[in-house]
Design an enzyme around this catalytic site. Structure first.
Site, PDB file in Angstrom:
ATOM      1  N   HIS A  71     -11.177  -6.169   9.161  1.00 38.76           N
ATOM      2  CA  HIS A  71     -11.997  -5.943   7.952  1.00 38.76           C
ATOM      3  C   HIS A  71     -13.272  -4.964   7.962  1.00 38.76           C
ATOM      4  CE1 HIS A  71      -9.267  -9.341   6.934  1.00 38.76           C
ATOM      5  NE2 HIS A  71      -9.327  -8.881   5.757  1.00 38.76           N
TER       6      HIS A  71
ATOM      7  N   GLN B 235      -8.156  -2.626  -0.673  1.00 38.12           N
ATOM      8  CA  GLN B 235      -8.831  -3.581  -0.597  1.00 38.12           C
ATOM      9  C   GLN B 235      -9.990  -3.602   0.490  1.00 38.12           C
ATOM     10  OE1 GLN B 235      -7.495  -8.012  -0.372  1.00 38.12           O
ATOM     11  NE2 GLN B 235      -7.546  -7.500  -2.321  1.00 38.12           N
ATOM     12  N   PHE B 236      -9.411  -3.325   1.613  1.00 39.12           N
ATOM     13  CA  PHE B 236     -10.438  -2.837   2.869  1.00 39.12           C
ATOM     14  C   PHE B 236      -9.797  -1.436   3.319  1.00 39.12           C
ATOM     15  CE2 PHE B 236     -10.942  -7.220   2.048  1.00 39.12           C
ATOM     16  CZ  PHE B 236     -12.276  -7.608   2.354  1.00 39.12           C
ATOM     17  N   ALA B 237     -10.467  -0.783   3.922  1.00 33.52           N
ATOM     18  CA  ALA B 237     -10.079   0.719   4.476  1.00 33.52           C
ATOM     19  C   ALA B 237      -9.055   0.379   5.585  1.00 33.52           C
ATOM     20  CB  ALA B 237     -11.189   1.483   5.008  1.00 33.52           C
TER      21      ALA B 237
ATOM     22  N   GLU C 285       0.818  -1.335  -0.069  1.00 32.22           N
ATOM     23  CA  GLU C 285      -0.090   0.043   0.039  1.00 32.22           C
ATOM     24  C   GLU C 285       0.770   1.186   0.080  1.00 32.22           C
ATOM     25  OE1 GLU C 285      -2.526  -3.307   1.387  1.00 32.22           O
ATOM     26  OE2 GLU C 285      -0.596  -2.703   1.769  1.00 32.22           O
TER      27      GLU C 285
END
Length: 658
Positions: A464, A419-421, A397
């Site tokens: 998640h 993909q997920f915060a 990231e």
């Protein structure tokens, strides 16, 4: 030290000499000014001039270069006016950061230089993004980025090299191995013989270059640049050199063995090269004195200009007004050809239409290409736009956020899908320290949107399910958007992509496939900083955003006796405080609902500001409702009681009956 002239003409040989002499003389002057208290700090590159000068001379003027503390030779080789450099170091208005940052922490598009931040690693990923933009435009260019041997231990170094290798980006990764990271010697920093050897693990080429030999630096880098322009690929260069002074002047060099210092004194790049030119009859003592005299005059004249410039003035409106790049919102109205679609479809549609609208918009993220992302937002996009614009990324990231910054510097737009915060924590540094600050520091924009699938209620557990908007609403320079309905999601996403400032766009996963709405099928935009009034009443004000808006609507359906103003904030930065104040002044009561844990969240700030500005209108204490002060649990029974929906109903009734 052996010098090989090859096919270099006399003028080039002398240019390289004066190219090193100039930063050396400037540094010697700066050390005097430091002792006199006329500059605040200095990071010396004495003894390393051959690297900066040789690399910069090998690059073309239109090719970007990303230097560090000890690369004064980069700036002087690009012929930056010295009075502006001196003003920068003194914190004056004509410096590149107008007194907002110091040293070499600046960039300039005019000279294609992108300066460092103190968190050294992100600039390596920024170089990846700059090079990616050149490659996509089929421009045969090289991007050179500097780092020290100490920063090669940072994760960003490894991420950036991996991305560059996977994508075959034309980047020169230049390691100045000068023996010490502040006081820590190389044998305490890494356990390989040469840092260049690390390139093998990434499938990259590498070279080891004698960093104190100006002809070796220039000729080898020039040859490498020509090869990269023909066949784009990254190459790792390790320049062997030594730091002859402290990390910065205050730290000194007492930790360096005297024998080692004397060894490298004999390898001074300027003294040795000067002796070579004299021995070859390519220069005379008189010419040397002439060069020094002209450089000395230039330094003194430009110093005088910097000294004569008054101290920078504080103008509050100017400081506040330049945190963000000015953006004139463009209203694009729909033709009202509505269709009832899901929240997830609205996001996908807005993204797709923006891709058509902006030919140089690049989407990056994990599994977003053929797979379409874990939520299938970009499903089918590669067929329409190709894999060059819809790019799968490695799991890194930080490097990808930095690369998005690089795309922006080189004139492109970027959307990055987290993909997920929750995973944004792995890219936190470049967001809050690079993207957020870059416009305020040196007037560069970060044309980047970070899509943030967030939120609980889906049994996804602690890693998640977070709704972590409060991590970013605190940071000046970032915009934060959090829609609750499909119509708003599409219009606000389009605006986010148009906006040249960095935007974190939160998308609640629980709403993706559960919430439907009438959405225009064509392209349209919606303004930031404008709340929506979902319901109107005069007994109580309810303020929320995201899934909280839907929870509030459900509770109000159960209690028709409560005639409430329900405000959906839509954007958290900028925040529509006028709408909140107007509602509170009408109802006299306020309850704020957020999914995030309560302490330190957006509800706390809204509550405080209402108390400051609307106290005399309040008929009851302001209430805040948020999730339990724990990580997000997995099991349904635990998560249902973690989330604030039930507590909101209780708190709403208490406030209503107050």
């Amino acid at each position: 030290m052996r010098y090989h002239i090859g096919d270099l003409d006399q003028q080039k040989l002398l240019d390289l000499y004066t190219g090193m002499l100039k930063p050396r003389m400037i540094e010697e002057k700066m050390l005097v000014l430091l002792r006199q208290g006329k500059i605040s700090k200095w990071f010396s590159g004495i003894g390393q001039e051959a690297i900066s000068v040789g690399v910069t001379h090998a690059l073309k003027a239109e090719e970007y270069i990303l230097p560090m503390h000890r690369n004064l030779g980069v700036f002087t080789s690009r012929n930056i006016p010295l009075h502006r450099l001196f003003a920068q170091w003194q914190g004056k208005q004509s410096g590149f950061t107008q007194g907002r940052d110091r040293s070499f922490h600046f960039g300039t598009q005019e000279y294609r230089i992108v300066g460092m931040i103190s968190h050294l690693g992100p600039q390596l990923g920024v170089a990846d993004g700059i090079a990616l933009a050149d490659m996509l435009r089929r421009k045969k260019r090289v991007t050179a980025v500097f780092t020290g041997e100490g920063a090669t231990s940072e994760g960003d170094f490894h991420e950036a090299l991996n991305v560059a290798s996977v994508w075959n980006l034309p980047v020169l990764f230049c390691i100045e191995n000068n023996g010490y990271g502040l006081s820590t010697p190389t044998n305490e920093q890494y356990n390989c013989e040469h840092l260049a050897d690390r390139a093998k693990g990434y499938g990259m080429e590498s070279r080891i270059i004698e960093g104190n030999n100006i002809l070796e630096v220039y000729t080898k880098v020039d040859e490498i640049c020509k090869a990269i322009r023909k066949r784009p690929r990254p190459i790792l260069l390790e320049f062997k050199t030594f730091r002859m002074r402290g990390h910065e002047e205050a730290s000194g060099t007492k930790y360096v063995p005297e024998k080692l210092m004397k060894k490298w004194e004999k390898k001074d790049p300027i003294a040795n090269y000067e002796s070579f030119l004299l021995s070859e009859g390519l220069i005379g003592h008189k010419e040397i004195e002439g060069f020094k005299e002209r450089i000395s005059e230039e330094i003194n004249e430009n110093l005088q200009l910097a000294f004569e410039e008054p101290a920078v003035s504080f103008i509050e409106s100017k400081e506040l007004g330049e945190v963000y790049q000015e953006y004139k919102y463009e209203v694009v109205e729909s033709k009202n050809n509505l269709k009832n679609i899901r929240f997830v479809d609205a996001i996908s549609e807005g993204l797709e239409q923006s891709m058509y609208r902006h030919n140089e918009l690049i989407i990056m993220g994990q599994d977003i290409a053929d797979y379409g992302g874990v939520f299938k937002i970009t499903e089918g996009f590669t067929t329409k736009f190709g894999k060059s614009r819809v790019r799968n990324t490695p799991i890194c990231e930080s490097a990808i956020v930095s690369a998005a910054m690089g795309l922006s510097i080189n004139g492109m737009k970027a959307v990055v899908e987290m993909q997920f915060a929750d995973f944004v924590s792995s890219g936190f540094n470049p967001i809050v320290n690079y993207l957020a600050k870059v416009h305020y520091r040196w007037n560069e924009n970060a044309d980047v949107v970070l899509r943030m699938p967030c939120g609980g209620g889906v049994g996804a557990g602690p890693f998640h399910s977070q709704t972590n908007e409060a991590w970013f609403t605190k940071v000046p320079g970032l915009k934060v958007v959090y829609p609750a309905f499909p119509y708003d999601a599409k219009g606000l996403l389009n605006t986010a992509i148009n906006d040249p400032n960095p935007v974190l766009f939160f998308e609640h996963k629980g709403l993706y496939r559960s919430v439907y709405g009438d959405v225009p099928s064509d392209y349209y935009t919606l303004p930031f900083g404008k709340a929506n009034k979902i319901r109107e009443g005069d007994s109580i004000s309810i303020v929320s955003y995201g899934a909280g808006v839907h929870w509030a609507m459900e509770v109000l359906e159960k209690h028709p006796e409560i005639e409430a103003d329900l405000l959906d904030l839509c954007t958290l930065q900028p925040l529509d405080l006028d709408a909140v104040y107007a509602s509170v002044k009408k109802t006299g009561k306020l309850i704020i609902l957020q999914e995030d844990t309560l302490f330190g969240g957006i509800a706390s700030d809204i509550s405080a500001m209402v108390m400051e500005h609307c106290f005399e209108y309040l008929d009851a204490p302001v209430k805040r409702v948020g999730s339990l002060e724990t990580p997000v649990p997995f099991a349904r029974e635990l998560e249902e009681n973690y989330l604030p929906k039930k507590r909101f109903e209780t708190a709403l009734l208490e406030l209503y009956n107050y």
